[in-house]
Design a protein around this motif. Structure first.
Motif, PDB file in Angstrom:
ATOM      1  N   PRO A  77       0.717  -1.148   0.000  1.00 13.76           N
ATOM      2  CA  PRO A  77       0.224  -0.211   0.088  1.00 13.76           C
ATOM      3  C   PRO A  77       0.974   1.037   0.023  1.00 13.76           C
ATOM      4  O   PRO A  77       0.512   2.472  -0.752  1.00 13.76           O
ATOM      5  CB  PRO A  77      -0.528   0.006   1.191  1.00 13.76           C
ATOM      6  CG  PRO A  77      -0.804  -1.614   1.325  1.00 13.76           C
ATOM      7  CD  PRO A  77       0.322  -2.136   1.150  1.00 13.76           C
ATOM      8  N   ALA A  78       1.863   1.263   0.794  1.00 16.69           N
ATOM      9  CA  ALA A  78       2.954   2.536   0.741  1.00 16.69           C
ATOM     10  C   ALA A  78       3.586   2.867  -0.599  1.00 16.69           C
ATOM     11  O   ALA A  78       3.556   3.825  -1.126  1.00 16.69           O
ATOM     12  CB  ALA A  78       3.782   2.263   1.663  1.00 16.69           C
ATOM     13  N   ILE A  79       3.755   1.480  -1.315  1.00 12.81           N
ATOM     14  CA  ILE A  79       4.499   1.751  -2.764  1.00 12.81           C
ATOM     15  C   ILE A  79       3.327   2.330  -3.807  1.00 12.81           C
ATOM     16  O   ILE A  79       3.707   3.364  -4.478  1.00 12.81           O
ATOM     17  CB  ILE A  79       4.973   0.387  -3.271  1.00 12.81           C
ATOM     18  CG1 ILE A  79       6.032  -0.194  -2.532  1.00 12.81           C
ATOM     19  CG2 ILE A  79       5.172   0.577  -4.741  1.00 12.81           C
ATOM     20  CD1 ILE A  79       6.567  -1.478  -2.742  1.00 12.81           C
ATOM     21  N   LYS A 107      -6.915  -1.577  -2.432  1.00 12.86           N
ATOM     22  CA  LYS A 107      -5.569  -2.203  -1.855  1.00 12.86           C
ATOM     23  C   LYS A 107      -5.018  -1.035  -1.042  1.00 12.86           C
ATOM     24  O   LYS A 107      -3.793  -1.124  -0.619  1.00 12.86           O
ATOM     25  CB  LYS A 107      -4.801  -2.189  -3.243  1.00 12.86           C
ATOM     26  CG  LYS A 107      -5.130  -3.312  -4.353  1.00 12.86           C
ATOM     27  CD  LYS A 107      -4.275  -2.874  -5.603  1.00 12.86           C
ATOM     28  CE  LYS A 107      -4.953  -3.936  -6.639  1.00 12.86           C
ATOM     29  NZ  LYS A 107      -4.162  -3.894  -7.813  1.00 12.86           N
ATOM     30  N   LEU A 108      -5.538   0.235  -0.684  1.00 17.04           N
ATOM     31  CA  LEU A 108      -5.212   1.044   0.107  1.00 17.04           C
ATOM     32  C   LEU A 108      -5.856   0.979   1.596  1.00 17.04           C
ATOM     33  O   LEU A 108      -6.948   1.806   1.831  1.00 17.04           O
ATOM     34  CB  LEU A 108      -5.339   2.414  -0.287  1.00 17.04           C
ATOM     35  CG  LEU A 108      -4.510   2.592  -1.546  1.00 17.04           C
ATOM     36  CD1 LEU A 108      -4.631   3.941  -2.367  1.00 17.04           C
ATOM     37  CD2 LEU A 108      -2.739   2.495  -1.256  1.00 17.04           C
ATOM     38  N   PRO A 109      -5.345   0.242   2.768  1.00 15.89           N
ATOM     39  CA  PRO A 109      -6.401  -0.099   3.798  1.00 15.89           C
ATOM     40  C   PRO A 109      -6.836   1.274   4.470  1.00 15.89           C
ATOM     41  O   PRO A 109      -8.052   1.349   4.978  1.00 15.89           O
ATOM     42  CB  PRO A 109      -5.354  -0.736   4.794  1.00 15.89           C
ATOM     43  CG  PRO A 109      -4.518  -1.562   3.626  1.00 15.89           C
ATOM     44  CD  PRO A 109      -4.045  -0.566   2.566  1.00 15.89           C
ATOM     45  N   ARG A 156      -0.614  10.476   1.439  1.00 18.28           N
ATOM     46  CA  ARG A 156       0.529  10.571   2.279  1.00 18.28           C
ATOM     47  C   ARG A 156       0.401  10.019   3.792  1.00 18.28           C
ATOM     48  O   ARG A 156       1.543   9.560   4.075  1.00 18.28           O
ATOM     49  CB  ARG A 156       0.548  12.254   2.470  1.00 18.28           C
ATOM     50  CG  ARG A 156       1.026  12.897   1.316  1.00 18.28           C
ATOM     51  CD  ARG A 156       1.194  14.408   1.734  1.00 18.28           C
ATOM     52  NE  ARG A 156       2.280  14.784   2.288  1.00 18.28           N
ATOM     53  CZ  ARG A 156       2.764  15.997   2.664  1.00 18.28           C
ATOM     54  NH1 ARG A 156       2.221  17.033   2.148  1.00 18.28           N
ATOM     55  NH2 ARG A 156       3.782  16.202   3.038  1.00 18.28           N
ATOM     56  N   SER A 157      -0.850  10.007   4.414  1.00 12.13           N
ATOM     57  CA  SER A 157      -0.915   9.114   5.488  1.00 12.13           C
ATOM     58  C   SER A 157      -0.680   7.788   5.236  1.00 12.13           C
ATOM     59  O   SER A 157      -0.050   7.095   6.205  1.00 12.13           O
ATOM     60  CB  SER A 157      -2.391   9.292   6.244  1.00 12.13           C
ATOM     61  OG  SER A 157      -2.641  10.845   6.591  1.00 12.13           O
ATOM     62  N   GLN A 158      -1.060   7.114   4.352  1.00 11.58           N
ATOM     63  CA  GLN A 158      -0.943   5.814   4.219  1.00 11.58           C
ATOM     64  C   GLN A 158       0.617   5.475   3.897  1.00 11.58           C
ATOM     65  O   GLN A 158       1.037   4.438   4.346  1.00 11.58           O
ATOM     66  CB  GLN A 158      -1.754   5.453   2.750  1.00 11.58           C
ATOM     67  CG  GLN A 158      -1.566   3.827   2.255  1.00 11.58           C
ATOM     68  CD  GLN A 158      -2.558   3.025   3.219  1.00 11.58           C
ATOM     69  OE1 GLN A 158      -3.413   2.923   3.053  1.00 11.58           O
ATOM     70  NE2 GLN A 158      -1.576   2.210   4.140  1.00 11.58           N
ATOM     71  N   LEU A 159       1.440   6.246   3.134  1.00 12.95           N
ATOM     72  CA  LEU A 159       2.813   6.072   3.050  1.00 12.95           C
ATOM     73  C   LEU A 159       3.496   6.250   4.186  1.00 12.95           C
ATOM     74  O   LEU A 159       4.313   5.211   4.344  1.00 12.95           O
ATOM     75  CB  LEU A 159       3.201   7.171   1.874  1.00 12.95           C
ATOM     76  CG  LEU A 159       4.650   7.287   1.508  1.00 12.95           C
ATOM     77  CD1 LEU A 159       5.105   5.964   0.998  1.00 12.95           C
ATOM     78  CD2 LEU A 159       4.995   8.294   0.629  1.00 12.95           C
ATOM     79  N   LYS A 160       3.452   7.197   5.024  1.00 12.49           N
ATOM     80  CA  LYS A 160       3.817   7.535   6.354  1.00 12.49           C
ATOM     81  C   LYS A 160       3.513   6.275   7.070  1.00 12.49           C
ATOM     82  O   LYS A 160       4.492   5.675   7.830  1.00 12.49           O
ATOM     83  CB  LYS A 160       3.566   8.656   7.144  1.00 12.49           C
ATOM     84  CG  LYS A 160       4.205   8.860   8.496  1.00 12.49           C
ATOM     85  CD  LYS A 160       3.703  10.125   8.895  1.00 12.49           C
ATOM     86  CE  LYS A 160       4.686  10.444  10.362  1.00 12.49           C
ATOM     87  NZ  LYS A 160       4.464   9.345  11.300  1.00 12.49           N
TER      88      LYS A 160
END
Length: 299
Positions: free
Chosen positions: A218-220, A239-241, A265-269
């Motif tokens: 998900p971060a990718i 695919k992004l929880p 951005r929150s998902q990536l962090k």
């Protein structure tokens, strides 16, 4: 005159290889040593992996008793001290030589020392001869090939952890502040490098697969979407929880695009923070908690 325990262990050396896959290569350690009786080189789909396990083989003439999902064994202190100096995993392997059942029980000694003995029996090294260890009854072969592959990858994971730490540090540096879109693609590309690091994401470790699917992938995806200034499609949202599970309404002062960018951005962090859980493998007090509370263990 040869003592009985040597005869029993010699018989166990003949039995124990039968519980492992035939394609794995066994090498006898000749002579009487401090605690290594045999070496296994693990193969997968008839291909060498470069992974090895060292075995300390013990046998008994009695039936092995399982009590509360535990098999108890009195382990020589000298063998445990010897195991501590190795980086290659050493397994205690234990079987009954008179049983028609080929089941053998195993214990990854170095991890058990750090997770259990050093914490629960800190003075164990002062024992004169032995210390009692608890082998989880689930640590039985045949049938646990995936667990043994995971254990055998330990030296590679230690090596790979350095790469993961370097990658995460670099990503956090380039994403500090208000990064340009191109830096999000750099972050996604660097995260993809983690997927190929040996020993973590290779379908033999369930927790590793969870980290990959819940945090890393998900971060990718979030990084790639941010790099393209693109809103996720319905299939991508699934695919992004963090986004898929968010039911909050969009604040009035944000457009849908701004809100989704904030969520991406929150998902990536979140992914970057949670990938650091991979380093918990050497947090032995945490692992002791998992063992005592949930019977979860690596050893």
């Amino acid at each position: 005159m040869r003592i009985d325990s040597h005869e029993i262990d010699t018989q166990a050396r003949k039995i124990i290889p039968l519980a492992f896959p035939r394609e794995w290569e066994f090498r006898e350690k000749t002579g009487r040593d401090y605690g290594i009786d045999m070496e296994i080189e693990l193969f997968q789909n008839k291909t060498e992996t470069g992974n090895t396990l060292l075995l300390q083989i013990k046998g008994t003439e009695k039936n092995i008793i399982v009590n509360n999902k535990i098999v108890q064994f009195d382990m020589p202190i000298s063998t445990l001290l010897y195991a501590e100096i190795f980086i290659t995993p050493i397994l205690l392997t234990y079987c009954s030589i008179n049983s028609s059942d080929l089941t053998i029980y195993y214990l990854w000694l170095q991890d058990y020392i750090k997770t259990v003995l050093n914490i629960e029996k800190p003075n164990w090294k002062k024992n004169k001869a032995t210390v009692r260890v608890n082998i989880p009854a689930s640590n039985a072969m045949p049938g646990n090939e995936k667990h043994l592959f995971y254990i055998s990858h330990f030296p590679k994971r230690l090596y790979g952890a350095c790469d993961i730490a370097r990658i995460l540090s670099s990503i956090k540096y380039i994403l500090d502040g208000e990064p340009p879109e191109s830096d999000y693609m750099k972050a996604a590309t660097m995260l993809e490098q983690i997927l190929s690091i040996k020993g973590y994401f290779n379908s033999v470790w369930e927790r590793g697969e969870m980290y990959k699917n819940e945090y890393l992938k998900p971060a990718i995806l979030a990084g790639k979407l941010l790099s393209q200034s693109k809103l996720p499609s319905d299939s991508e949202l699934a695919k992004l929880p963090l986004l898929a599970g968010s039911k909050r309404s969009i604040p009035d002062f944000l457009s849908k695009k701004e809100y989704l960018k904030f969520q991406l951005r929150s998902q990536l962090k979140h992914g970057l923070d949670c990938i650091e859980l991979l380093f918990e493998e050497t947090n032995y007090h945490y692992k002791n908690l998992l063992w005592n509370e949930y019977s979860d263990h690596d050893f």
